[in-house]
Design a protein around this motif. Structure first.
Motif, PDB file in Angstrom:
ATOM      1  N   PRO A   1      48.029  29.003  40.363  1.00 21.64           N
ATOM      2  CA  PRO A   1      47.498  29.930  39.789  1.00 21.64           C
ATOM      3  C   PRO A   1      48.389  30.806  39.655  1.00 21.64           C
ATOM      4  CG  PRO A   1      46.280  29.967  41.721  1.00 21.64           C
ATOM      5  CD  PRO A   1      47.283  28.536  41.532  1.00 21.64           C
ATOM      6  N   SER A   2      48.538  31.884  38.522  1.00 21.03           N
ATOM      7  CA  SER A   2      49.087  32.726  38.313  1.00 21.03           C
ATOM      8  C   SER A   2      48.476  33.936  37.315  1.00 21.03           C
ATOM      9  CB  SER A   2      50.498  32.492  37.433  1.00 21.03           C
ATOM     10  OG  SER A   2      51.355  33.483  36.675  1.00 21.03           O
ATOM     11  N   ARG A   3      49.072  35.221  37.462  1.00 19.53           N
ATOM     12  CA  ARG A   3      48.609  36.148  36.790  1.00 19.53           C
ATOM     13  C   ARG A   3      48.848  35.941  35.268  1.00 19.53           C
ATOM     14  NH1 ARG A   3      53.142  38.152  39.030  1.00 19.53           N
ATOM     15  NH2 ARG A   3      53.941  39.826  37.893  1.00 19.53           N
ATOM     16  N   PHE A   4      49.777  35.245  35.127  1.00 22.95           N
ATOM     17  CA  PHE A   4      50.486  35.130  33.473  1.00 22.95           C
ATOM     18  C   PHE A   4      49.709  33.691  33.126  1.00 22.95           C
ATOM     19  CE2 PHE A   4      53.829  37.246  35.375  1.00 22.95           C
ATOM     20  CZ  PHE A   4      54.062  38.452  34.810  1.00 22.95           C
TER      21      PHE A   4
ATOM     22  N   ARG B   1      51.486  30.483  32.762  1.00 24.73           N
ATOM     23  CA  ARG B   1      52.261  29.783  34.001  1.00 24.73           C
ATOM     24  C   ARG B   1      51.005  29.395  34.794  1.00 24.73           C
ATOM     25  NH1 ARG B   1      55.610  33.986  37.073  1.00 24.73           N
ATOM     26  NH2 ARG B   1      56.664  34.881  35.379  1.00 24.73           N
TER      27      ARG B   1
ATOM     28  N   GLY C   1      39.184  32.817  44.931  1.00 21.76           N
ATOM     29  CA  GLY C   1      39.653  33.021  43.341  1.00 21.76           C
ATOM     30  C   GLY C   1      41.077  32.663  43.468  1.00 21.76           C
ATOM     31  N   PHE C   2      41.795  32.963  44.589  1.00 25.19           N
ATOM     32  CA  PHE C   2      43.074  32.686  44.347  1.00 25.19           C
ATOM     33  C   PHE C   2      43.658  31.967  45.669  1.00 25.19           C
ATOM     34  CE2 PHE C   2      47.669  33.618  45.296  1.00 25.19           C
ATOM     35  CZ  PHE C   2      48.360  33.815  43.983  1.00 25.19           C
ATOM     36  N   VAL C   3      44.008  30.827  45.332  1.00 28.65           N
ATOM     37  CA  VAL C   3      44.746  29.880  46.446  1.00 28.65           C
ATOM     38  C   VAL C   3      45.919  29.326  45.821  1.00 28.65           C
ATOM     39  CG1 VAL C   3      44.229  27.911  47.610  1.00 28.65           C
ATOM     40  CG2 VAL C   3      42.350  29.006  47.008  1.00 28.65           C
TER      41      VAL C   3
ATOM     42  N   PHE D   1      47.990  27.246  47.588  1.00 34.89           N
ATOM     43  CA  PHE D   1      48.531  26.280  48.366  1.00 34.89           C
ATOM     44  C   PHE D   1      47.681  25.141  47.965  1.00 34.89           C
ATOM     45  CE2 PHE D   1      45.984  28.974  50.660  1.00 34.89           C
ATOM     46  CZ  PHE D   1      45.101  28.217  51.504  1.00 34.89           C
TER      47      PHE D   1
ATOM     48  N   ASN E   1      36.400  31.967  36.979  1.00 29.18           N
ATOM     49  CA  ASN E   1      37.267  33.004  37.208  1.00 29.18           C
ATOM     50  C   ASN E   1      38.065  33.345  35.957  1.00 29.18           C
ATOM     51  OD1 ASN E   1      39.937  34.224  38.032  1.00 29.18           O
ATOM     52  ND2 ASN E   1      39.090  34.155  40.156  1.00 29.18           N
TER      53      ASN E   1
ATOM     54  N   VAL F   1      37.456  32.634  32.888  1.00 30.60           N
ATOM     55  CA  VAL F   1      36.674  32.968  31.783  1.00 30.60           C
ATOM     56  C   VAL F   1      36.286  34.481  31.584  1.00 30.60           C
ATOM     57  CG1 VAL F   1      34.350  32.906  30.648  1.00 30.60           C
ATOM     58  CG2 VAL F   1      35.986  30.729  31.115  1.00 30.60           C
TER      59      VAL F   1
ATOM     60  N   ARG G   1      38.297  36.879  32.938  1.00 31.04           N
ATOM     61  CA  ARG G   1      39.300  37.711  32.720  1.00 31.04           C
ATOM     62  C   ARG G   1      39.345  38.473  31.331  1.00 31.04           C
ATOM     63  NH1 ARG G   1      43.840  36.397  35.890  1.00 31.04           N
ATOM     64  NH2 ARG G   1      42.968  35.733  37.845  1.00 31.04           N
TER      65      ARG G   1
ATOM     66  N   GLN H   1      41.994  38.892  29.350  1.00 24.49           N
ATOM     67  CA  GLN H   1      42.969  38.453  28.403  1.00 24.49           C
ATOM     68  C   GLN H   1      42.428  37.180  27.723  1.00 24.49           C
ATOM     69  OE1 GLN H   1      43.788  39.221  31.517  1.00 24.49           O
ATOM     70  NE2 GLN H   1      45.153  40.660  31.501  1.00 24.49           N
ATOM     71  N   THR H   2      42.661  36.916  26.417  1.00 23.38           N
ATOM     72  CA  THR H   2      41.935  35.636  25.868  1.00 23.38           C
ATOM     73  C   THR H   2      43.082  34.373  26.217  1.00 23.38           C
ATOM     74  OG1 THR H   2      43.271  36.360  23.849  1.00 23.38           O
ATOM     75  CG2 THR H   2      40.937  36.556  24.076  1.00 23.38           C
TER      76      THR H   2
ATOM     77  N   HIS I   1      41.346  32.632  28.664  1.00 21.59           N
ATOM     78  CA  HIS I   1      40.262  31.770  28.241  1.00 21.59           C
ATOM     79  C   HIS I   1      40.512  30.513  27.897  1.00 21.59           C
ATOM     80  CE1 HIS I   1      38.259  35.892  27.458  1.00 21.59           C
ATOM     81  NE2 HIS I   1      38.624  35.867  28.650  1.00 21.59           N
TER      82      HIS I   1
ATOM     83  N   TYR J   1      40.990  42.805  41.981  1.00 20.72           N
ATOM     84  CA  TYR J   1      41.447  41.392  42.109  1.00 20.72           C
ATOM     85  C   TYR J   1      42.574  40.978  41.289  1.00 20.72           C
ATOM     86  CZ  TYR J   1      41.695  36.242  41.484  1.00 20.72           C
ATOM     87  OH  TYR J   1      42.293  35.055  41.398  1.00 20.72           O
TER      88      TYR J   1
ATOM     89  N   GLU K   1      46.044  39.805  43.287  1.00 24.80           N
ATOM     90  CA  GLU K   1      46.641  38.602  42.769  1.00 24.80           C
ATOM     91  C   GLU K   1      47.989  38.576  42.424  1.00 24.80           C
ATOM     92  OE1 GLU K   1      45.271  34.820  39.302  1.00 24.80           O
ATOM     93  OE2 GLU K   1      45.614  37.119  38.916  1.00 24.80           O
TER      94      GLU K   1
ATOM     95  N   GLU L   1      50.952  36.493  44.328  1.00 23.97           N
ATOM     96  CA  GLU L   1      51.793  35.520  43.534  1.00 23.97           C
ATOM     97  C   GLU L   1      53.235  35.718  43.807  1.00 23.97           C
ATOM     98  OE1 GLU L   1      51.021  35.697  39.447  1.00 23.97           O
ATOM     99  OE2 GLU L   1      52.417  33.715  38.916  1.00 23.97           O
TER     100      GLU L   1
ATOM    101  N   ILE M   1      42.542  34.962  48.126  1.00 22.24           N
ATOM    102  CA  ILE M   1      41.861  36.178  47.585  1.00 22.24           C
ATOM    103  C   ILE M   1      40.490  35.726  47.221  1.00 22.24           C
ATOM    104  CG2 ILE M   1      41.945  38.082  46.212  1.00 22.24           C
ATOM    105  CD1 ILE M   1      44.895  37.452  45.655  1.00 22.24           C
TER     106      ILE M   1
ATOM    107  N   ASN N   1      33.374  40.698  30.055  1.00 20.73           N
ATOM    108  CA  ASN N   1      33.643  40.116  28.595  1.00 20.73           C
ATOM    109  C   ASN N   1      32.445  40.175  27.733  1.00 20.73           C
ATOM    110  OD1 ASN N   1      36.701  39.479  28.643  1.00 20.73           O
ATOM    111  ND2 ASN N   1      36.139  38.054  29.973  1.00 20.73           N
TER     112      ASN N   1
ATOM    113  N   TYR O   1      39.843  46.269  30.287  1.00 19.22           N
ATOM    114  CA  TYR O   1      39.009  45.385  29.279  1.00 19.22           C
ATOM    115  C   TYR O   1      39.101  46.065  27.662  1.00 19.22           C
ATOM    116  CZ  TYR O   1      37.411  41.964  32.850  1.00 19.22           C
ATOM    117  OH  TYR O   1      37.250  41.090  33.767  1.00 19.22           O
TER     118      TYR O   1
ATOM    119  N   GLU P   1      42.688  45.311  26.597  1.00 21.98           N
ATOM    120  CA  GLU P   1      42.946  44.254  26.029  1.00 21.98           C
ATOM    121  C   GLU P   1      42.220  44.066  24.728  1.00 21.98           C
ATOM    122  OE1 GLU P   1      44.519  41.238  26.451  1.00 21.98           O
ATOM    123  OE2 GLU P   1      45.651  42.231  28.104  1.00 21.98           O
TER     124      GLU P   1
END
Lengths: 346, 314
Positions: free
Chosen positions: A116-119, A122, A282-284, A286, A304, A306, A308, A310-311, A314, B38, B42, B46, B60, B192, B212, B215
């Motif tokens: 997982p990434s915040r981008f 990626r 939410g964030f793993v 490994f 998780n 969906v 966010r 940022q589209t 999605h 979060y 996150e 990362e 997390i 959303n 939100y 964005e």
């Protein structure tokens, strides 16, 4: 004397009334008087002198063929059934098209194996997929023996009394309990009391509980479907109950048991609510390597993403949904394959 | 009492090879709490994972600020994400279980009041007007009831669900009491859903986290808020400067003092503080001034030296 009876019977049954050369108007309101009399030509021929057919007891003068109207109702019913089918199919197709349109472009090998990434571009589902696989395997490990064992006991050993019916009724009711309730139970029992923590183990045990009723009921049905003659034959040859179950009943019932189990596991792998409660993260970043590891699962990862803002996330969620769908489809395919394989052999 | 329970809790899993509480492995950092914070944690996790030279596992969860504190004060987590300060009842809980903690400010969020872009008349709302609209038992249902010159159109309200820190903060900032709000608005924990609701309803009025709004600037219109000293639009500058009041809220992390004894936790927190200026804006939130982070880093350095001192002792 018997002539009108034959014709009268023929009118409602045949698509076009047999007129026998007589004017058709005669058949619009046929007299059914003949039906009441035992005669060779009547529908009561087989049971002459017995009570008349219930249909014949109605006032014969009220019968109206109304062929056009009845045919309309018949085809209208067929159309309604078709509409009912189509609504399901169309909604499913719309959902699939929507998911594929959003997610197909994001589907790639690096997305499936990545972390997982915040981008969003990626972000990958590697840990979630591995978590789902772990949960699936462990759930099957717990639920299959317990479920099949319960079904065998209920069908083969339990005396047919009040208690057995009470247990069966409870199992059937458990199948309808909302999954979140199992999550609450799992949190209290496995995470806290048994202090398994927020581990894969706790999630698998919770999901095993969730699908147990389904496995039990499916296995019971499969065992019930084994002909009684097979059991009696085995007993007659001196086989013990265990030998009968092992060599006769289980091999015949196995395809049904497998189908039920795999469908139940498909449900477990698609659940998000109970695993969130028992501690999916939410964030793993490994891949879990043993049952005590912390984890996340695909449905929760999708949930998780969906949520966010940022589209782009999605779209990753849609791509992850495709992977989950593919996983579910292949599990159903395995169920069908297993059933066919074993059915042919036995 | 708490110690016995913890001891019992740790004997069982030892037998079943199951991890026990935080610190089960020297390379794990477990974080729980607010889903608002979060994205920041996150990002840190990362980048921390990428930068680390040794094996580190940062996990997390998102149980919400309240849920996070419950686990944190039970000693189950190293770090708790919070979108508000710790409450009196939570302080009590931590104290009862012997959990001591350190608080770090890491960012600010500006709760943003939004309307549909087709709404041309609402540019600014005073806090008093917001209170009149949202207060418990309010029957206000038309824009003209807010200000007489506004059209006689219905108001449709969209707001955060009761489980979110956003809900707690908004009700406290506007109504003066946590949880005080009218009960006839469309509520969702998922921001959303609120964005979509406001976007599709020309009479909508809603509120949610700044990220939100940021964005969706083309689909939503933000409303300036007037605390009595003039209308201020929520912008990164006004939120950071503190002029966007009273809806700017702190985002924090709470770190257990017990966990701070492990170098991986200290390293993670240090990484967090050193990189906040860089990564916080990426997530849609507003970073604090550099001096705040520097101050926090000094606090952290104290823990480094005490940890060295205790490990050096025989």
């Amino acid at each position: 004397m018997t002539e009108p009876v034959k014709d009268a019977v023929a009118v409602p049954a045949a698509p076009t009334p047999r007129t026998n050369g007589r004017p058709a108007t005669q058949f619009v309101r046929p007299t059914f008087a003949g039906l009441q009399r035992p005669s060779n030509g009547s529908i009561n021929a087989d049971e002459s002198n017995s009570a008349p057919h219930p249909a014949a007891q109605r006032d014969p003068s009220r019968f109206a063929p109304r062929v056009a109207q009845r045919r309309f109702i018949a085809s209208a019913f067929a159309a309604l059934c078709l509409v009912a089918t189509l609504i399901g199919v169309v909604v499913l197709a719309a959902l699939l098209i929507d998911i594929f349109r959003d997610g197909a472009s994001r589907l790639s090998w690096s997305m499936i194996t990545g972390f997982p990434s915040r981008f969003a571009d990626r972000a990958g589902i590697g840990p979630a997929l591995a978590g789902s696989a772990w949960v699936l395997a462990l759930t099957a490990l717990f639920a299959f023996p317990l479920g099949v064992g319960t079904a065998i006991w209920l069908e083969e050993y339990a005396p047919n009394n009040r208690w057995r019916r009470l247990i069966e009724m409870n199992i059937a009711n458990l199948a309808g309990v909302p999954s979140i309730v199992y999550g609450i139970l799992g949190l209290a029992l496995f995470v806290r009391v048994m202090s398994l923590g927020r581990s894969l183990m706790a999630a698998a045990l919770t999901l095993a509980l969730l699908i147990l009723p389904v496995i039990i009921i499916a296995s019971q049905e499969a065992i019930k479907a084994v002909p009684r003659t097979i059991r009696l034959g085995a007993y007659a040859l001196g086989a013990t109950r265990w030998e009968t179950i092992k060599h006769q009943i289980l091999p015949v019932a196995l395809p049904g048991i497998m189908t039920g189990t795999i469908l139940a596991l498909s449900r477990a792998i698609g659940e998000a609510a109970p695993v969130i409660l028992v501690g999916a993260l939410g964030f793993v970043a490994f891949i879990p390597t043993n049952p005590s590891d912390q984890y996340t699962v695909l449905p929760f990862q999708i949930f998780n993403w969906v949520s966010r803002p940022q589209t782009a996330f999605h779209e990753v969620a849609a791509a992850a949904s495709i992977v989950l769908l593919a996983l579910l489809l292949s599990m159903s395919a395995i169920a069908i394959w297993l059933r066919n394989k074993y059915t042919r052999r036995s | 009492m708490a110690a016995t329970r913890l001891a019992v809790a740790c004997v069982l899993p030892a037998a079943t090879l199951v991890a026990c509480g935080p610190g089960s492995a020297s390379y794990t950092v477990s974080v729980d709490g607010s889903s608002t914070v979060y994205p920041i944690t996150e990002a840190m996790a990362e980048e921390f994972g990428i930068a680390a030279t040794e094996k580190v596992n940062v996990t997390i969860a998102t149980s919400g600020t309240g849920g996070g504190f419950k686990a944190f004060c039970a000693g189950e987590r190293d770090i708790s994400n919070a979108s508000r300060h710790i409450k009196e009842s939570e302080i009590e809980l931590c104290k009862k279980n012997g959990i001591e903690y350190v608080e770090f400010n890491i960012a600010i969020d500006g709760l943003t009041v939004v309307v549909n872009p087709a709404n041309t008349f609402v540019e600014c709302l005073t806090v008093a007007e917001l209170e009149r609209i949202w207060k418990p038992g309010s029957t206000l249902s038309r824009w003209s009831e807010v200000r007489a010159e506004w059209p006689n159109e219905p108001i449709k309200l969209y707001g955060a669900g009761t489980n979110s820190g956003t809900f707690d903060y908004f009700t406290e900032a506007i109504m003066g009491r946590v949880g005080a709000i009218r009960d006839d608005f469309s509520a969702s924990e998922d921001d959303n859903v609120l964005v979509q609701g406001v976007e599709g309803d020309r009479n909508a009025l809603g509120f949610f986290g700044y990220a939100y709004y940021a964005e969706n600037t083309t689909r939503l219109k933000s409303v300036a808020v007037d605390p009595g000293t003039g209308c201020v639009q929520p912008t990164p500058e006004s939120i950071q400067a503190g002029t966007y009041a009273p809806l700017a809220r702190p985002l924090l992390i709470y770190v257990s003092r017990e966990s701070m004894k492990r170098s991986v936790v200290r390293d993670f927190v240090r990484f967090y503080l050193e990189h906040s200026l860089e990564y916080v804006p990426e997530t849609g939130y507003i970073a604090l001034g550099a001096d705040v982070y520097e101050q926090h880093l000094k606090t952290l350095a104290v823990f480094d030296s005490t940890a060295v001192a205790t490990s050096a002792a025989p």
